[in-house]
Structures are given as structure tokens and as C-alpha cells.
Design a protein around this motif. Structure first.
Motif, mmCIF file in Angstrom:
data_model
loop_
_atom_site.group_PDB
_atom_site.id
_atom_site.type_symbol
_atom_site.label_atom_id
_atom_site.label_comp_id
_atom_site.label_asym_id
_atom_site.label_seq_id
_atom_site.Cartn_x
_atom_site.Cartn_y
_atom_site.Cartn_z
ATOM 1 N N GLN A 1 -46.667 -28.116 -39.901
ATOM 2 C CA GLN A 1 -45.928 -27.408 -38.849
ATOM 3 C C GLN A 1 -46.398 -27.791 -37.446
ATOM 4 O O GLN A 1 -45.638 -27.697 -36.481
ATOM 5 C CB GLN A 1 -46.099 -25.885 -39.000
ATOM 6 C CG GLN A 1 -45.886 -25.332 -40.387
ATOM 7 C CD GLN A 1 -44.469 -25.505 -40.887
ATOM 8 O OE1 GLN A 1 -43.516 -25.222 -40.175
ATOM 9 N NE2 GLN A 1 -44.338 -25.981 -42.118
ATOM 10 N N CYS A 2 -47.682 -28.175 -37.315
ATOM 11 C CA CYS A 2 -48.236 -28.389 -35.987
ATOM 12 C C CYS A 2 -49.550 -29.151 -36.105
ATOM 13 O O CYS A 2 -50.029 -29.419 -37.211
ATOM 14 C CB CYS A 2 -48.492 -27.044 -35.301
ATOM 15 S SG CYS A 2 -49.773 -26.052 -36.140
ATOM 16 N N ASP A 3 -50.135 -29.490 -34.961
ATOM 17 C CA ASP A 3 -51.495 -30.014 -34.914
ATOM 18 C C ASP A 3 -52.405 -28.794 -34.752
ATOM 19 O O ASP A 3 -52.511 -28.235 -33.653
ATOM 20 C CB ASP A 3 -51.663 -30.968 -33.733
ATOM 21 C CG ASP A 3 -53.112 -31.420 -33.560
ATOM 22 O OD1 ASP A 3 -53.994 -30.919 -34.283
ATOM 23 O OD2 ASP A 3 -53.363 -32.260 -32.673
ATOM 24 N N PRO A 4 -53.069 -28.352 -35.822
ATOM 25 C CA PRO A 4 -53.776 -27.067 -35.764
ATOM 26 C C PRO A 4 -54.957 -27.042 -34.804
ATOM 27 O O PRO A 4 -55.444 -25.969 -34.444
ATOM 28 C CB PRO A 4 -54.239 -26.855 -37.211
ATOM 29 C CG PRO A 4 -54.234 -28.212 -37.823
ATOM 30 C CD PRO A 4 -53.153 -28.989 -37.150
ATOM 31 N N TYR A 5 -55.427 -28.231 -34.383
ATOM 32 C CA TYR A 5 -56.555 -28.262 -33.454
ATOM 33 C C TYR A 5 -56.107 -28.223 -31.988
ATOM 34 O O TYR A 5 -56.915 -27.977 -31.106
ATOM 35 C CB TYR A 5 -57.420 -29.495 -33.702
ATOM 36 C CG TYR A 5 -58.185 -29.414 -35.002
ATOM 37 C CD1 TYR A 5 -59.277 -28.557 -35.146
ATOM 38 C CD2 TYR A 5 -57.803 -30.171 -36.106
ATOM 39 C CE1 TYR A 5 -59.967 -28.463 -36.340
ATOM 40 C CE2 TYR A 5 -58.491 -30.086 -37.307
ATOM 41 C CZ TYR A 5 -59.575 -29.229 -37.410
ATOM 42 O OH TYR A 5 -60.265 -29.135 -38.602
ATOM 43 N N ASN A 6 -54.810 -28.467 -31.749
ATOM 44 C CA ASN A 6 -54.335 -28.522 -30.368
ATOM 45 C C ASN A 6 -53.113 -27.654 -30.088
ATOM 46 O O ASN A 6 -52.828 -27.354 -28.925
ATOM 47 C CB ASN A 6 -54.007 -29.977 -29.980
ATOM 48 C CG ASN A 6 -55.245 -30.861 -29.981
ATOM 49 O OD1 ASN A 6 -56.182 -30.600 -29.247
ATOM 50 N ND2 ASN A 6 -55.251 -31.889 -30.827
ATOM 51 N N ASP A 7 -52.378 -27.268 -31.129
ATOM 52 C CA ASP A 7 -51.147 -26.484 -30.933
ATOM 53 C C ASP A 7 -51.357 -25.060 -31.449
ATOM 54 O O ASP A 7 -52.183 -24.823 -32.333
ATOM 55 C CB ASP A 7 -49.980 -27.103 -31.719
ATOM 56 C CG ASP A 7 -49.700 -28.534 -31.309
ATOM 57 O OD1 ASP A 7 -49.978 -28.875 -30.140
ATOM 58 O OD2 ASP A 7 -49.206 -29.303 -32.165
ATOM 59 N N PRO A 8 -50.574 -24.111 -30.929
ATOM 60 C CA PRO A 8 -50.584 -22.771 -31.534
ATOM 61 C C PRO A 8 -50.074 -22.850 -32.975
ATOM 62 O O PRO A 8 -49.115 -23.573 -33.259
ATOM 63 C CB PRO A 8 -49.614 -21.974 -30.659
ATOM 64 C CG PRO A 8 -49.423 -22.775 -29.421
ATOM 65 C CD PRO A 8 -49.656 -24.201 -29.787
ATOM 66 N N ILE A 9 -50.738 -22.124 -33.886
ATOM 67 C CA ILE A 9 -50.320 -22.125 -35.289
ATOM 68 C C ILE A 9 -49.221 -21.083 -35.458
ATOM 69 O O ILE A 9 -49.396 -19.930 -35.066
ATOM 70 C CB ILE A 9 -51.508 -21.847 -36.213
ATOM 71 C CG1 ILE A 9 -52.520 -22.998 -36.111
ATOM 72 C CG2 ILE A 9 -51.054 -21.657 -37.655
ATOM 73 C CD1 ILE A 9 -53.793 -22.791 -36.898
#
Length: 332
Positions: free
Chosen positions: A268-276
Motif C-alpha cells: 500500500q505504501c512505503d512504510p518507512y516514509n509514508d503514512p500507513i
């Protein structure tokens, strides 16, 4: 008011807070709420909070119970290898245990090149690193490949819930985080525990891929395993019957652990840089079912799905009143 569906009832009855003001020494971890009692005892309550990528993201029905009961199975089956911290189990989510001086490193044991977090062996290898945690790796390996031998890849255990960081055996000894004798015993016990885990998992059609151990030292100086052991939060499990076919096809193995959720999030996202993003209810129920399936397949026992109509927190409080009556005054 519309009647509650089974799904909403399950999700509404998750245990997210196990703070009881009557008990002393409260601390909160990502998943467990703990109490330091004054007589060298600790109380650990496994909540249903779900963490991934160092964040608490949601609550998963029955998760705390699965973790506690899975760890109980393994503590019962490894006592001949290493003493553990358990004193009693007042409730399916609760362990009364010895208060230990915790070792400041986590012992991670790996038998496969896999993972999706920044400290996982595959992520580091995929970045081009060829010496991981002090171990040399050849070129040309693929994700989820079995290693030539089981290895230990320790991490630091920062205070206050910070990020784990890779560390090597040489660095552990150089910085005297533990003595050489302690390190030798920690390594030997970790490899023996993992071998027992692999053996018993294989009999149930599962591969124990990797795991994390936390150890403490009791008042007699004895190294003791603490926290949890071989649970789906601390370990990775794959179904053995489909592993070879999935690996040959370059597909992810059929897993029964937290990797299911990590991979969903990473999709769904980049979990280290985007909101989950918020995790949908059906995904949380599927995740819960995976945890329950793992418990049943691994232990050969039927999971006792406690009544969702009885609030988990109320059930636990009643158990604590019975186990530790000195802290609970009547009428409170």
C-alpha cells in the motif's frame, strides 16, 4: 440501533489497554502491558495491539491470547534446553513471571535469506551488502533461499522502544555488552532452542524460518529465556508442503505469521516514509484467522476462542483479582 455483526463484535472486543491502576510498576510496550511487582515478579499482559515497522497500527482479535498460548506451548517444550521466566498463567492473555535483568541484545536466528524490514537479511543483501551481521554471503542468492547453515544475527535492544540496529558478535564482545562466557551460552542456547523449534514445527508441516529470542539473568546468575518464544510475532513460519514450488516460481511462501501484514502494508505504501493507511476490517479478521491457524497447526491443540460477548479486559481483571488479591480491595 442495528445489531452488531460477528466481525464488529470481535473487533470491538479487542484488548488494547491493560492498564489496571491497582497494580504497581506499570510500563507499556508495543504489544504487552507489564507490571513490576515488589517481590522479583513481573506481570505481562499480551494485548491485541498489532505493531509492524515499529508502529502500533491496529488491534487483531485473539492476538494476545494466541501469543501467550503459543509461547506457553514452547516454554513447556524447551525447559530442558533453557530455563524460562514463567511462574503461572492467571489468564489466557497473562503470564506471571520472574523479574530478570534483561540482556541488552536480541538474538535473532535465521535459516533462510528473507524478510522485509530494514534490518532483515534479505533487505540488506538486496541492497548489495555481502557481509551481514559479520557473516559472509555469496553472490547470486535469491529471496527466501535456505542458508547453508543456521546463523545468529543479533541486534541491539535500545531503551525506550527505539529502532533495533544490527550488531556483530565481534562488536558485542568488544563493547562488553555481555561477557564472552555469557555470549557463548546465549549463542549455544539460541541455536539449540531454534533446532528444537524446527524439529517440532516440521512434524506439523511447518518450517520455522527465523526467530528472535530475548534473555535475562535471574538472581542466581542463570541465563533465562523471557518475553516470548517461537510466536508468530517473534518468528516466521512457512507451510512446508508448498515452499519448494513457491520458491522455484519466485513467489512468496505461504506464511502463518506477521509477514502477511507487513507485505500487505508494503503493497500500500512505503512504510518507512509514508503514512500507513487504515487496515480494513476483513484484513484484520484474516490476520486473526492466520494466527489461530498457526497455533492449532503448530501445537495440535484446539484454540479456545473465548466468548466475544465477554469483554476481554473484564475477564482479565477478574483473573488478576483472584491471582493477586492483595492489590485489589473489595468494592473497587
Amino acid at each position: 440501533m442495528a445489531p452488531q455483526t460477528a466481525t464488529s463484535q470481535l473487533l470491538d472486543n479487542c484488548l488494547t489497554d491493560a492498564e489496571f491502576p491497582e497494580l504497581p510498576g506499570f510500563t507499556r510496550g508495543k504489544v504487552r502491558d507489564a507490571y513490576k511487582l515488589p517481590d522479583r515478579r513481573r506481570l505481562l499482559i499480551a494485548t491485541d495491539r498489532q505493531s509492524a515497522f515499529d508502529q502500533v497500527l491496529a488491534a487483531v482479535p485473539y492476538k494476545g491470547q494466541v501469543l501467550t498460548q503459543t509461547a506457553r506451548y514452547w516454554f513447556d517444550h524447551t525447559g530442558d534446553i533453557c530455563p524460562n521466566h514463567v511462574i503461572s498463567y492467571p489468564d489466557p492473555n497473562v503470564v506471571l513471571c520472574k523479574d530478570l535483568e534483561m540482556v541488552p541484545i536480541e538474538i535473532v536466528v535465521r535459516a533462510y535469506l528473507t524478510g522485509s524490514t530494514n534490518t532483515s537479511a534479505w533487505t540488506m543483501y538486496d541492497r548489495g551488502e555481502r557481509v551481514l551481521y559479520g557473516h559472509p554471503f555469496p553472490d547470486g542468492m535469491k529471496k527466501n533461499q535456505k542458508l547453508a547453515q543456521t546463523i545468529i544475527t543479533p541486534t541491539t535492544k535500545p531503551a525506550g522502544g527505539g529502532h533495533d540496529a544490527p550488531i556483530t558478535e565481534a562488536e558485542i564482545l568488544e563493547t562488553r555488552l555481555v561477557t564472552p562466557e555469557q555470549w557463548r551460552e546465549l549463542a549455544e542456547k539460541s541455536l539449540a532452542l531454534f533446532a528444537r523449534g524446527q524439529e517440532l514445527a516440521a512434524k506439523q508441516g511447518l518450517i520455522l524460518v527465523d526467530t528472535k529470542y530475548e534473555f535475562g539473568i535471574d538472581e542466581h546468575g542463570t541465563i533465562t529465556i523471557a518475553d516470548e518464544i517461537h510466536t508468530p510475532d517473534s518468528s516466521r513460519y512457512w507451510r512446508a508442503d508448498s515452499y519448494a514450488q513457491k520458491f522455484a516460481a519466485g513467489e512468496e511462501p505461504d506464511s502463518l505469521d506477521k509477514e502477511f501484514l507487513r507485505l500487505w502494508i508494503a503493497g500500500q505504501c512505503d512504510p518507512y516514509n509514508d503514512p500507513i493507511p487504515e487496515i480494513p476490517a476483513d484484513t484484520l479478521i484474516a490476520f486473526s484467522d492466520k494466527y489461530v491457524s498457526l497455533f492449532e497447526q503448530l501445537t495440535g491443540q484446539k484454540f479456545d476462542r473465548t466468548d466475544p460477548a465477554v469483554p476481554v479486559r473484564d475477564r482479565i481483571r477478574a483473573a488478576l483479582v483472584s491471582e493477586l488479591p492483595e492489590y485489589f480491595k473489595s468494592g473497587h
